[in-house]
Motif scaffolding. Structure first.
Motif, PDB file in Angstrom:
ATOM      1  N   PHE A 182     -24.074-109.235 -61.011  1.00  0.00           N
ATOM      2  CA  PHE A 182     -23.863-108.208 -62.017  1.00  0.00           C
ATOM      3  C   PHE A 182     -23.973-106.846 -61.338  1.00  0.00           C
ATOM      4  O   PHE A 182     -24.637-106.719 -60.297  1.00  0.00           O
ATOM      5  N   PRO A 183     -23.326-105.817 -61.882  1.00  0.00           N
ATOM      6  CA  PRO A 183     -23.430-104.490 -61.259  1.00  0.00           C
ATOM      7  C   PRO A 183     -24.879-104.091 -61.020  1.00  0.00           C
ATOM      8  O   PRO A 183     -25.760-104.351 -61.848  1.00  0.00           O
ATOM      9  N   ILE A 184     -25.111-103.454 -59.890  1.00  0.00           N
ATOM     10  CA  ILE A 184     -26.458-103.068 -59.487  1.00  0.00           C
ATOM     11  C   ILE A 184     -26.380-101.701 -58.814  1.00  0.00           C
ATOM     12  O   ILE A 184     -25.303-101.297 -58.351  1.00  0.00           O
ATOM     13  N   ALA A 185     -27.466-100.998 -58.778  1.00  0.00           N
ATOM     14  CA  ALA A 185     -27.480 -99.686 -58.142  1.00  0.00           C
ATOM     15  C   ALA A 185     -26.982 -99.803 -56.705  1.00  0.00           C
ATOM     16  O   ALA A 185     -27.451-100.635 -55.936  1.00  0.00           O
ATOM     17  N   GLY A 186     -26.011 -98.973 -56.341  1.00  0.00           N
ATOM     18  CA  GLY A 186     -25.437 -99.029 -55.009  1.00  0.00           C
ATOM     19  C   GLY A 186     -24.274 -99.984 -54.885  1.00  0.00           C
ATOM     20  O   GLY A 186     -23.550 -99.970 -53.884  1.00  0.00           O
ATOM     21  N   GLU A 187     -24.078-100.836 -55.888  1.00  0.00           N
ATOM     22  CA  GLU A 187     -22.966-101.794 -55.876  1.00  0.00           C
ATOM     23  C   GLU A 187     -22.445-101.965 -57.306  1.00  0.00           C
ATOM     24  O   GLU A 187     -22.582-103.016 -57.929  1.00  0.00           O
ATOM     25  N   PRO A 188     -21.818-100.919 -57.849  1.00  0.00           N
ATOM     26  CA  PRO A 188     -21.419-100.940 -59.263  1.00  0.00           C
ATOM     27  C   PRO A 188     -20.295-101.915 -59.582  1.00  0.00           C
ATOM     28  O   PRO A 188     -20.061-102.192 -60.761  1.00  0.00           O
ATOM     29  N   ASN A 189     -19.594-102.435 -58.570  1.00  0.00           N
ATOM     30  CA  ASN A 189     -18.501-103.384 -58.823  1.00  0.00           C
ATOM     31  C   ASN A 189     -18.923-104.834 -58.613  1.00  0.00           C
ATOM     32  O   ASN A 189     -18.095-105.739 -58.692  1.00  0.00           O
ATOM     33  N   ARG A 190     -20.169-105.063 -58.360  1.00  0.00           N
ATOM     34  CA  ARG A 190     -20.666-106.423 -58.149  1.00  0.00           C
ATOM     35  C   ARG A 190     -20.487-107.259 -59.420  1.00  0.00           C
ATOM     36  O   ARG A 190     -20.771-106.803 -60.518  1.00  0.00           O
ATOM     37  N   GLY A 191     -20.011-108.496 -59.247  1.00  0.00           N
ATOM     38  CA  GLY A 191     -19.863-109.401 -60.378  1.00  0.00           C
ATOM     39  C   GLY A 191     -18.964-108.870 -61.475  1.00  0.00           C
ATOM     40  O   GLY A 191     -19.227-109.079 -62.663  1.00  0.00           O
ATOM     41  N   ARG A 192     -17.872-108.215 -61.082  1.00  0.00           N
ATOM     42  CA  ARG A 192     -17.024-107.562 -62.084  1.00  0.00           C
ATOM     43  C   ARG A 192     -16.470-108.520 -63.140  1.00  0.00           C
ATOM     44  O   ARG A 192     -16.445-108.189 -64.336  1.00  0.00           O
ATOM     45  N   PRO A 193     -16.011-109.742 -62.779  1.00  0.00           N
ATOM     46  CA  PRO A 193     -15.528-110.656 -63.826  1.00  0.00           C
ATOM     47  C   PRO A 193     -16.599-111.019 -64.855  1.00  0.00           C
ATOM     48  O   PRO A 193     -16.317-111.131 -66.049  1.00  0.00           O
ATOM     49  N   ILE A 194     -17.840-111.198 -64.384  1.00  0.00           N
ATOM     50  CA  ILE A 194     -18.918-111.503 -65.328  1.00  0.00           C
ATOM     51  C   ILE A 194     -19.206-110.290 -66.207  1.00  0.00           C
ATOM     52  O   ILE A 194     -19.416-110.414 -67.422  1.00  0.00           O
ATOM     53  N   HIS A 195     -19.203-109.106 -65.594  1.00  0.00           N
ATOM     54  CA  HIS A 195     -19.414-107.883 -66.368  1.00  0.00           C
ATOM     55  C   HIS A 195     -18.366-107.739 -67.462  1.00  0.00           C
ATOM     56  O   HIS A 195     -18.675-107.432 -68.623  1.00  0.00           O
ATOM     57  N   GLN A 196     -17.101-108.000 -67.108  1.00  0.00           N
ATOM     58  CA  GLN A 196     -16.029-107.895 -68.102  1.00  0.00           C
ATOM     59  C   GLN A 196     -16.231-108.882 -69.237  1.00  0.00           C
ATOM     60  O   GLN A 196     -16.032-108.567 -70.418  1.00  0.00           O
ATOM     61  N   THR A 197     -16.635-110.105 -68.884  1.00  0.00           N
ATOM     62  CA  THR A 197     -16.879-111.131 -69.903  1.00  0.00           C
ATOM     63  C   THR A 197     -18.017-110.715 -70.828  1.00  0.00           C
ATOM     64  O   THR A 197     -17.915-110.815 -72.061  1.00  0.00           O
ATOM     65  N   VAL A 198     -19.110-110.238 -70.229  1.00  0.00           N
ATOM     66  CA  VAL A 198     -20.284-109.849 -71.018  1.00  0.00           C
ATOM     67  C   VAL A 198     -19.956-108.692 -71.953  1.00  0.00           C
ATOM     68  O   VAL A 198     -20.374-108.673 -73.119  1.00  0.00           O
ATOM     69  N   ARG A 199     -19.199-107.743 -71.453  1.00  0.00           N
ATOM     70  CA  ARG A 199     -18.872-106.578 -72.280  1.00  0.00           C
ATOM     71  C   ARG A 199     -18.091-106.995 -73.526  1.00  0.00           C
ATOM     72  O   ARG A 199     -18.352-106.514 -74.628  1.00  0.00           O
ATOM     73  N   GLU A 200     -17.123-107.898 -73.339  1.00  0.00           N
ATOM     74  CA  GLU A 200     -16.359-108.390 -74.488  1.00  0.00           C
ATOM     75  C   GLU A 200     -17.203-109.306 -75.370  1.00  0.00           C
ATOM     76  O   GLU A 200     -17.102-109.266 -76.599  1.00  0.00           O
ATOM     77  N   LEU A 201     -18.031-110.127 -74.747  1.00  0.00           N
ATOM     78  CA  LEU A 201     -18.880-111.042 -75.508  1.00  0.00           C
ATOM     79  C   LEU A 201     -19.852-110.265 -76.395  1.00  0.00           C
ATOM     80  O   LEU A 201     -20.202-110.711 -77.500  1.00  0.00           O
ATOM     81  N   SER A 202     -20.260-109.088 -75.936  1.00  0.00           N
ATOM     82  CA  SER A 202     -21.211-108.268 -76.693  1.00  0.00           C
ATOM     83  C   SER A 202     -20.612-107.728 -77.985  1.00  0.00           C
ATOM     84  O   SER A 202     -21.350-107.256 -78.857  1.00  0.00           O
ATOM     85  N   THR A 203     -19.291-107.788 -78.134  1.00  0.00           N
ATOM     86  CA  THR A 203     -18.663-107.377 -79.386  1.00  0.00           C
ATOM     87  C   THR A 203     -18.632-108.516 -80.395  1.00  0.00           C
ATOM     88  O   THR A 203     -18.281-108.300 -81.565  1.00  0.00           O
ATOM     89  N   ARG A 204     -18.976-109.728 -79.943  1.00  0.00           N
ATOM     90  CA  ARG A 204     -18.928-110.911 -80.804  1.00  0.00           C
ATOM     91  C   ARG A 204     -20.286-111.519 -81.088  1.00  0.00           C
ATOM     92  O   ARG A 204     -20.425-112.345 -81.976  1.00  0.00           O
TER      93      ARG A 204
END
Length: 385
Positions: free
Chosen positions: A10-32
């Protein structure tokens, strides 16, 4: 539904693009659903940081847009603590799990993350869903393989990003096929879409009218980067002005810089890790995107490259053949620089229809989130039987 997601990817300080597919999934999942992320990060002493990847310490104050995330850490030593990392991870999860009181625990990355989540969920008598990205199923060390097996047995649902990974789970870990759900990655079409190559090159300060090959990903040997440099060096004798862009970061950077300094006839760009919009611009500026990996799950970089209207040259490993066929790219032999050079040359010499390529994948992250939520609901129902 309340979903607790446990993942270090998951994104972390110094590496904001880490785990981008999971981040995208979580962001959309948080709307449901009501979603909270617990991101366990190994904490290494300064004198013993890992050499196999770029280690970043956790920052509890780091915020990820659109996500409720809490960072927790646990003590570790490279290699030495590996057999115990799952247990150490579990210890950090019990209290925040009780605080959130979820209906289900969903953990991405099988060991140590999902191993720790398994014990935390079991203690709280909650159903467990686990997700694999690829290399966490195709692990090379015996310890991680052995400790991954009980995780797959305990999970009510197993999420994989390709049909190939589902077969690996069954074949190598005796996973129950009935529990497996293949949920391919999505693509953000608001970012990854065709745009004029000339404009993209101008924005990046690149020459026009010369062939440009792009690679996007971690700078590690298993991505086939040594073979890629060999292939491009050979190709440069046939293509005047050939350029290569290696977009990403990793422990191989110093080796690559040394090799690039001695490469004749090729200009190589090393812009480092880039955000999604910058990646899309590099893809638009390129003539093709290549991924000569030794192993893959369902590489999102190829989906994004096609969405940008760029053909791809890759190896037929893991879930790549589920993404690439003769209509959108070329598949070449693994660990074979000569075959890679021929594939790159053939792709550069072929006329591709940008619009047709960009329509290959229209699956958004909202569909990924809907499939993920459905699997979590199935797990909750199964746990009550």
């Amino acid at each position: 539904m309340r979903i607790l997601i446990v993942t270090s990817q998951f994104p972390i300080a110094g590496e904001p693009n880490r785990g981008r597919p999971i981040h995208q999934t979580v962001r959309e999942l948080s709307t449901r659903a009501e979603v909270r992320v617990l991101s366990p990060v190994a904490r290494y002493p300064r004198w013993a940081t890992p050499r196999s990847y770029l280690y970043r310490a956790s920052d509890p104050d780091f915020a990820v847009p659109g996500c409720d995330v809490r960072y927790v850490d646990y003590p570790a030593l490279p290699a030495v603590s590996r057999p115990f990392n799952g247990w150490l991870c579990a210890r950090t999860l019990h209290a925040p799990l009780r605080e959130f009181a979820p209906d289900v625990v969903l953990s991405y990355w099988l060991y140590p993350d999902a191993f720790g989540a398994m014990h935390a969920a079991r203690r709280a008598r909650l159903p467990l869903v686990v997700g694999s990205r690829g290399s966490d199923l195709r692990v090379r060390d015996a310890i991680s393989r052995r400790l991954t097996r009980p995780v797959l047995r305990a999970a009510q649902r197993i999420l994989v990003v390709s049909e190939d990974l589902g077969r690996v789970a069954v074949r190598d870990y005796d996973a129950d096929p009935a529990k497996i759900r293949a949920i391919p990655n999505g693509c953000d079409a608001t970012i990854f879409h065709p745009q004029p190559q000339g404009d993209a090159r101008a924005a990046l300060g690149l020459d026009s009218g010369v062939p440009l090959i792009a690679y996007v990903g971690r700078l590690v040997p298993e991505k086939g980067l040594r073979e890629l440099l060999d292939a491009v060096t050979a190709l440069a004798t046939r293509l005047t002005g050939l350029q290569l862009a290696l977009i990403g970061e990793g422990p191989m950077r110093a080796e690559l810089e040394a090799r690039i300094a001695a490469m004749p006839g090729v200009r190589v760009h090393l812009p480092g890790a880039q955000g999604p919009r910058e990646v899309a611009r590099w893809m638009a500026a390129s003539d093709l995107v290549t991924l000569p990996s030794y192993s893959e799950g369902h590489p999102n970089v190829l989906v994004e490259a096609l969405a940008c209207g760029r053909p791809v040259v890759a190896t037929p490993v893991g879930g790549i053949p589920e993404v690439v066929d003769a209509d959108c790219g070329l598949l070449v032999a693994v660990r074979d620089p000569a075959a890679l050079a021929e594939g790159l040359a053939a792709a550069l010499g072929r006329v591709w229809n940008e619009t047709t390529l960009s329509r290959r994948f229209s699956r958004g992250w909202d569909a990924v989130a809907a499939d993920t939520l459905r699997a979590c609901e199935e797990a909750v129902t199964a746990s009550k039987r």
